[in-house]
Write an enzyme that holds these catalytic residues in place. Structure first.
Site, PDB file in Angstrom:
ATOM      1  N   ASP A   1       0.812  -1.214   0.000  1.00  0.00           N
ATOM      2  CA  ASP A   1       0.000   0.000   0.000  1.00  0.00           C
ATOM      3  C   ASP A   1       0.850   1.271   0.000  1.00  0.00           C
ATOM      4  O   ASP A   1       1.540   1.566   0.979  1.00  0.00           O
ATOM      5  CB  ASP A   1      -0.923  -0.003   1.226  1.00  0.00           C
ATOM      6  CG  ASP A   1      -2.119   0.924   1.045  1.00  0.00           C
ATOM      7  OD1 ASP A   1      -2.130   1.673   0.050  1.00  0.00           O
ATOM      8  OD2 ASP A   1      -3.023   0.881   1.889  1.00  0.00           O
ATOM      9  N   ASP A   2       0.778   2.029  -1.089  1.00  0.00           N
ATOM     10  CA  ASP A   2       1.440   3.337  -1.209  1.00  0.00           C
ATOM     11  C   ASP A   2       2.969   3.274  -1.311  1.00  0.00           C
ATOM     12  O   ASP A   2       3.636   4.307  -1.152  1.00  0.00           O
ATOM     13  CB  ASP A   2       1.082   4.273  -0.026  1.00  0.00           C
ATOM     14  CG  ASP A   2      -0.351   4.784  -0.067  1.00  0.00           C
ATOM     15  OD1 ASP A   2      -1.103   4.367  -0.964  1.00  0.00           O
ATOM     16  OD2 ASP A   2      -0.716   5.600   0.802  1.00  0.00           O
TER      17      ASP A   2
ATOM     18  N   HIS B   1     -10.614  -3.244   0.582  1.00  0.00           N
ATOM     19  CA  HIS B   1     -10.986  -1.900   0.113  1.00  0.00           C
ATOM     20  C   HIS B   1     -11.862  -1.873  -1.139  1.00  0.00           C
ATOM     21  O   HIS B   1     -11.757  -0.972  -1.976  1.00  0.00           O
ATOM     22  CB  HIS B   1      -9.741  -1.016  -0.092  1.00  0.00           C
ATOM     23  CG  HIS B   1     -10.001   0.402   0.328  1.00  0.00           C
ATOM     24  ND1 HIS B   1      -9.058   1.395   0.295  1.00  0.00           N
ATOM     25  CD2 HIS B   1     -11.140   0.987   0.776  1.00  0.00           C
ATOM     26  CE1 HIS B   1      -9.583   2.525   0.706  1.00  0.00           C
ATOM     27  NE2 HIS B   1     -10.858   2.298   1.005  1.00  0.00           N
TER      28      HIS B   1
ATOM     29  N   ARG C   1      -7.360  -1.378  -6.835  1.00  0.00           N
ATOM     30  CA  ARG C   1      -7.654  -2.774  -6.456  1.00  0.00           C
ATOM     31  C   ARG C   1      -8.797  -3.341  -7.296  1.00  0.00           C
ATOM     32  O   ARG C   1      -8.793  -4.522  -7.676  1.00  0.00           O
ATOM     33  CB  ARG C   1      -7.973  -2.845  -4.970  1.00  0.00           C
ATOM     34  CG  ARG C   1      -6.701  -2.643  -4.146  1.00  0.00           C
ATOM     35  CD  ARG C   1      -6.955  -1.916  -2.841  1.00  0.00           C
ATOM     36  NE  ARG C   1      -5.716  -1.306  -2.377  1.00  0.00           N
ATOM     37  CZ  ARG C   1      -4.838  -1.904  -1.578  1.00  0.00           C
ATOM     38  NH1 ARG C   1      -5.085  -3.105  -1.120  1.00  0.00           N
ATOM     39  NH2 ARG C   1      -3.719  -1.301  -1.231  1.00  0.00           N
TER      40      ARG C   1
ATOM     41  N   LYS D   1       1.474   9.494  -5.255  1.00  0.00           N
ATOM     42  CA  LYS D   1       0.084   9.154  -4.941  1.00  0.00           C
ATOM     43  C   LYS D   1      -0.825  10.369  -5.132  1.00  0.00           C
ATOM     44  O   LYS D   1      -0.472  11.478  -4.734  1.00  0.00           O
ATOM     45  CB  LYS D   1       0.002   8.682  -3.492  1.00  0.00           C
ATOM     46  CG  LYS D   1      -1.404   8.341  -3.053  1.00  0.00           C
ATOM     47  CD  LYS D   1      -1.479   7.877  -1.623  1.00  0.00           C
ATOM     48  CE  LYS D   1      -2.915   7.463  -1.313  1.00  0.00           C
ATOM     49  NZ  LYS D   1      -3.090   6.937   0.036  1.00  0.00           N
TER      50      LYS D   1
ATOM     51  N   ASP E   1       0.173  -0.621  -4.896  1.00  0.00           N
ATOM     52  CA  ASP E   1      -1.176  -0.357  -5.422  1.00  0.00           C
ATOM     53  C   ASP E   1      -1.294   1.000  -6.116  1.00  0.00           C
ATOM     54  O   ASP E   1      -2.178   1.227  -6.912  1.00  0.00           O
ATOM     55  CB  ASP E   1      -2.237  -0.476  -4.316  1.00  0.00           C
ATOM     56  CG  ASP E   1      -2.185   0.670  -3.313  1.00  0.00           C
ATOM     57  OD1 ASP E   1      -1.083   1.192  -3.038  1.00  0.00           O
ATOM     58  OD2 ASP E   1      -3.247   1.045  -2.790  1.00  0.00           O
ATOM     59  N   ASN E   2      -0.402   1.926  -5.777  1.00  0.00           N
ATOM     60  CA  ASN E   2      -0.383   3.246  -6.430  1.00  0.00           C
ATOM     61  C   ASN E   2       0.961   3.882  -6.105  1.00  0.00           C
ATOM     62  O   ASN E   2       1.774   3.300  -5.382  1.00  0.00           O
ATOM     63  CB  ASN E   2      -1.565   4.128  -5.973  1.00  0.00           C
ATOM     64  CG  ASN E   2      -1.720   4.227  -4.466  1.00  0.00           C
ATOM     65  OD1 ASN E   2      -2.695   3.720  -3.905  1.00  0.00           O
ATOM     66  ND2 ASN E   2      -0.778   4.850  -3.792  1.00  0.00           N
TER      67      ASN E   2
ATOM     68  N   SER F   1      -8.599   1.158   4.565  1.00  0.00           N
ATOM     69  CA  SER F   1      -7.351   1.807   4.971  1.00  0.00           C
ATOM     70  C   SER F   1      -7.239   1.844   6.495  1.00  0.00           C
ATOM     71  O   SER F   1      -8.240   2.015   7.199  1.00  0.00           O
ATOM     72  CB  SER F   1      -7.268   3.221   4.408  1.00  0.00           C
ATOM     73  OG  SER F   1      -7.241   3.166   3.005  1.00  0.00           O
TER      74      SER F   1
ATOM     75  N   HIS G   1       1.047   2.358   4.344  1.00  0.00           N
ATOM     76  CA  HIS G   1       0.036   3.428   4.352  1.00  0.00           C
ATOM     77  C   HIS G   1       0.006   4.100   5.728  1.00  0.00           C
ATOM     78  O   HIS G   1       0.180   3.436   6.749  1.00  0.00           O
ATOM     79  CB  HIS G   1      -1.326   2.800   4.035  1.00  0.00           C
ATOM     80  CG  HIS G   1      -2.436   3.771   3.813  1.00  0.00           C
ATOM     81  ND1 HIS G   1      -3.102   4.376   4.850  1.00  0.00           N
ATOM     82  CD2 HIS G   1      -3.001   4.240   2.672  1.00  0.00           C
ATOM     83  CE1 HIS G   1      -4.044   5.167   4.351  1.00  0.00           C
ATOM     84  NE2 HIS G   1      -4.002   5.109   3.043  1.00  0.00           N
TER      85      HIS G   1
ATOM     86  N   LYS H   1      -5.500  -5.993   3.054  1.00  0.00           N
ATOM     87  CA  LYS H   1      -6.454  -4.891   2.829  1.00  0.00           C
ATOM     88  C   LYS H   1      -7.297  -5.124   1.574  1.00  0.00           C
ATOM     89  O   LYS H   1      -6.759  -5.252   0.483  1.00  0.00           O
ATOM     90  CB  LYS H   1      -5.655  -3.591   2.689  1.00  0.00           C
ATOM     91  CG  LYS H   1      -6.468  -2.382   2.277  1.00  0.00           C
ATOM     92  CD  LYS H   1      -5.585  -1.147   2.314  1.00  0.00           C
ATOM     93  CE  LYS H   1      -6.289   0.067   1.734  1.00  0.00           C
ATOM     94  NZ  LYS H   1      -5.462   1.274   1.825  1.00  0.00           N
TER      95      LYS H   1
ATOM     96  N   CYS I   1      -6.134   3.821  -3.628  1.00  0.00           N
ATOM     97  CA  CYS I   1      -6.392   2.402  -3.340  1.00  0.00           C
ATOM     98  C   CYS I   1      -7.560   1.744  -4.056  1.00  0.00           C
ATOM     99  O   CYS I   1      -7.395   0.774  -4.784  1.00  0.00           O
ATOM    100  CB  CYS I   1      -6.624   2.212  -1.843  1.00  0.00           C
ATOM    101  SG  CYS I   1      -5.245   2.710  -0.839  1.00  0.00           S
TER     102      CYS I   1
HETATM  103 CA   LIG Z   1      -2.840   2.973  -1.677  1.00  0.00          CA
END
Ligand SMILES: [Ca+2]
Length: 467
Positions: A32-33, A133, A76, A291, A273-274, A156, A221, A131, A72
């Site tokens: 994540d991130d 989401h 996803r 991001k 994811d980003n 998150s 994250h 996660k 996110c």
């Molecule tokens: Ca993310």
């Protein structure tokens, strides 16, 4: 004649579905991130990531891998369905916010076919640890989308009462096992450790059959946490600590595959994811932005793919590849049927993954959407911005722009060449218009969009809720 027979035989062999013994296990680690250059294999000098770096040395790095979104939820949705977020109605939530929040009425539509469902149809055991989401209502949970089991925080980790007290009105952050809240506000210092333990247990349990493990980490994250072994140990604060713990986790998984003797039967994918959240310590260098932007730093992720004996070790693929390609590619590797009654944007990229010299990208264009707005299109070396969406104090502003960048010569998107190459601008404009017709743009509807799932009455996901 003999050549023709031989060629026919080769073509027939290539077209045959994979037999059971050939079906690879799949571990998909989705962080994540994490920033483009937050791991050593992609240039980090700050973080110690020996296990992820070894994964790259034993596999293939993808330099031009795009994740369909800069936050996110849409990322996803896209990964799991092989479709642009706008195609499946999750480009933004029903309130015009960029991700889903606790108690939203929306989620991934039950008619959408996920990677887990596709692989399950080919006999795979499936699990998600981490996660989700894609909706917190019961009908949207991963157990309703092809996953045999679930363990994790469903959205998150800042969307809980402790991280964001009033006026947010969030319920206590839930930890789920399958569809039940088993803890509220779990100790996040232990979350990467606990996910890893769950993942290792699943690998042990599933070693004799083809399996798909989806491991979307909660970290790094915001707010970043790590266990005692990592807290305060990196050179980059809590961000670096969390990244180094994810490296440890990846090492545990690779070691377990080896111990179980299934290393050569298992494809491991590692991506973010980003784009990296630079305000918290991520690095996307040499890319611009991060991001929440449609610069390269927002949409491009460092992808590493490892499959000993099948993916040539220590190689790099510079062709454009998309997170949406993972679904059709895994389906092809598993000999599974792809849904044929709908548009899927991803393509089978086995040639990019497995060929000694990666095959050319099957994509003529990639579209950078920021929520519902088409911002840019890339084709070959060129990227044209037609709109720029920016977020200021929680509000989104759109401005029409015409900016052309040569991503081969100018990876940092510093020099606008629109005035020098009007012909290229026109070509990319035509591609952008095709995307608008197909997927829509802002308030303009596209011809081929599908709705998100929607419940009339959303309930709060807590251990006491009678849902
Ligand atoms: Ca993310």
């Amino acid at each position: 004649m003999r050549t023709i027979v031989l060629l026919t035989a080769l073509l027939l062999t290539a077209a045959l579905p994979a037999v059971a013994a050939d079906k690879p296990n799949v571990v998909l680690i989705f962080v994540d991130d994490l920033g483009y250059s937050d791991v050593g294999a992609f240039g980090s000098k700050l973080h110690r990531t020996p296990h992820i770096d070894r994964m790259a040395a034993e596999g293939r790095k993808f330099t031009d891998f795009y994740v369909s979104a800069n936050v996110c939820t849409p990322s996803r949705a896209s990964l799991l369905t092989g479709c642009y977020p706008r195609r499946v109605g999750l480009d933004e939530n029903e309130k015009g916010q960029w991700v889903l929040f606790p108690g939203n009425q929306e989620g991934l539509h039950s008619d959408e076919v996920t990677i887990a469902e596709v692989l399950k149809s080919a006999g795979y055991r499936t699990a998600i640890v981490g996660k989700w989401h894609l909706g917190d209502q019961k009908e949207f949970l991963p157990t309703r989308q092809g996953f045999d089991s679930y363990f994790g925080i469903p959205y998150s980790n800042d969307m809980g009462h402790d991280s964001r007290p009033e006026p947010y009105g969030y319920p206590p952050l839930p930890l789920l096992r399958d569809e039940q809240v088993i803890e509220e506000e779990p100790d996040q210092r232990l979350i990467t450790q606990r996910y890893t333990e769950e993942a290792l247990a699943f690998l042990e349990k599933s070693k004799d059959e083809p399996f798909f493990l989806y491991l979307p980490h909660t970290m790094p994250h915001w707010p970043q946490y790590s266990s005692e072994q990592f807290a305060g140990k990196s050179k980059n604060g809590s961000w670096g600590d969390a990244v180094e713990e994810i490296d440890w986790s990846t090492g545990q998984i690779l070691a377990k595959l080896k111990d179980l003797g299934i290393d050569e039967k298992t494809l491991v994918l590692f991506a973010s994811d980003n784009g990296g959240a630079t305000r918290f310590g991520a690095s996307n260098a040499p890319l611009r932005g991060g991001k929440g932007t449609t610069w390269e730093g927002g949409h491009r992720s460092a992808l590493i793919a490892r499959w000993p004996g099948r993916i040539p070790a220590g190689t790099t693929c510079r062709e454009m590849a998309l997170s949406m390609d993972i679904l059709p590619t895994l389906a092809a590797l598993a000999g599974a049927e792809m849904p044929s009654d709908r548009r899927i944007d991803g393509k089978d990229i086995r040639g990019l993954l497995l060929d000694p010299v990666p095959a050319p990208s099957p994509h003529t264009a990639y579209y950078y959407y920021f929520m519902s707005h088409l911002n840019a299109v890339r084709s070959g070396r060129w990227k044209l911005f037609v709109n720029r969406t920016t977020r200021r104090r929680g509000r989104y502003i759109n401005e029409t722009v015409t900016e052309l960048y040569d991503l081969h010569a100018d990876i940092g998107e510093t020099t606008n060449l629109a005035g020098r190459y009007p012909g290229v601008v026109e070509q990319l404009r035509a591609l952008a218009e095709a995307a608008r017709k197909d997927l829509g743009d802002g308030d303009r509807a596209g011809a081929n969009q599908r709705p998100a799932g929607f419940v009339k009455h959303a309930v709060t996901l807590t251990s006491n809720a009678k849902n």
